[in-house]
Design a protein around this motif. Structure first.
Motif, mmCIF file in Angstrom:
data_model
loop_
_atom_site.group_PDB
_atom_site.id
_atom_site.type_symbol
_atom_site.label_atom_id
_atom_site.label_comp_id
_atom_site.label_asym_id
_atom_site.label_seq_id
_atom_site.Cartn_x
_atom_site.Cartn_y
_atom_site.Cartn_z
ATOM 1 N N MET A 1 0.833 -1.191 0.000
ATOM 2 C CA MET A 1 0.000 0.000 0.000
ATOM 3 C C MET A 1 0.869 1.242 0.000
ATOM 4 O O MET A 1 1.898 1.265 0.651
ATOM 5 N N ARG A 2 0.402 2.269 -0.705
ATOM 6 C CA ARG A 2 1.181 3.503 -0.849
ATOM 7 C C ARG A 2 0.585 4.639 -0.017
ATOM 8 O O ARG A 2 0.380 5.736 -0.515
ATOM 9 N N HIS A 3 0.292 4.378 1.228
ATOM 10 C CA HIS A 3 -0.288 5.411 2.063
ATOM 11 C C HIS A 3 0.692 6.566 2.252
ATOM 12 O O HIS A 3 1.867 6.362 2.551
ATOM 13 N N LYS A 4 0.231 7.775 2.070
ATOM 14 C CA LYS A 4 0.994 9.018 2.266
ATOM 15 C C LYS A 4 2.261 9.092 1.419
ATOM 16 O O LYS A 4 3.246 9.705 1.821
ATOM 17 N N LYS B 1 3.623 10.082 -8.665
ATOM 18 C CA LYS B 1 3.506 8.855 -9.449
ATOM 19 C C LYS B 1 4.886 8.415 -9.907
ATOM 20 O O LYS B 1 5.744 9.245 -10.202
ATOM 21 N N LYS B 2 5.086 7.124 -10.042
ATOM 22 C CA LYS B 2 6.383 6.608 -10.468
ATOM 23 C C LYS B 2 6.553 6.631 -11.978
ATOM 24 O O LYS B 2 7.672 6.666 -12.476
#
Length: 139
Positions: A1-4, A8-9
């Motif tokens: 998960m990418r929380h905080k 974008k990569k």
């Protein structure tokens, strides 16, 4: 998960992503209208807005406080490595955007997708861009 986790990569490592962002910014400043993918335009829009806001500050200080003006130019110079583009941004683009509180660019969806990966293409341009002779038929 990418929380905080902001940003974008874009399928690229850090150095490639930074170079791509700078190249998109340079192309937009030079041509005032470019065609790119939707993901790249949305990811870079925030970066462009911050550069233009900084250039507006520099342009406002140009004739009043020389030290603060040079400071703003140096901050911009960290991101924009081409001196001609830097002065174009401060002298031409910043006065064009000085009445606008933000949202200096618009992203218009193109009907065609990109060849190869079928990514959605967009036309990315300045909202207050000057209309040139060749652009009159497109608008």
């Amino acid at each position: 998960m990418r929380h905080k986790v902001a940003g974008k990569k874009l399928g690229a490592d850090t150095q490639h992503r930074l170079a791509m962002r700078r190249n998109l910014a340079r192309a937009l400043f030079l041509h005032s209208r470019i065609v790119t993918t939707q993901a790249k335009a949305k990811a870079t829009r925030r970066y462009i807005d911050r550069l233009i806001t900084r250039a507006r500050k520099a342009h406002a200080l140009k004739n009043t406080d020389r030290a603060a003006y040079v400071h703003q130019l140096r901050i911009l110079g960290r991101e924009i490595h081409d001196r001609a583009i830097l002065h174009l941004l401060v002298d031409k683009i910043a006065p064009m955007c000085e009445d606008r509180p933000g949202g200096y660019t618009r992203i218009i969806r193109d009907s065609k997708n990109q060849l190869g990966d079928n990514a959605p293409r967009v036309i990315w341009e300045f909202v207050d861009r000057p209309v040139e002779d060749g652009d009159a038929d497109q608008e």
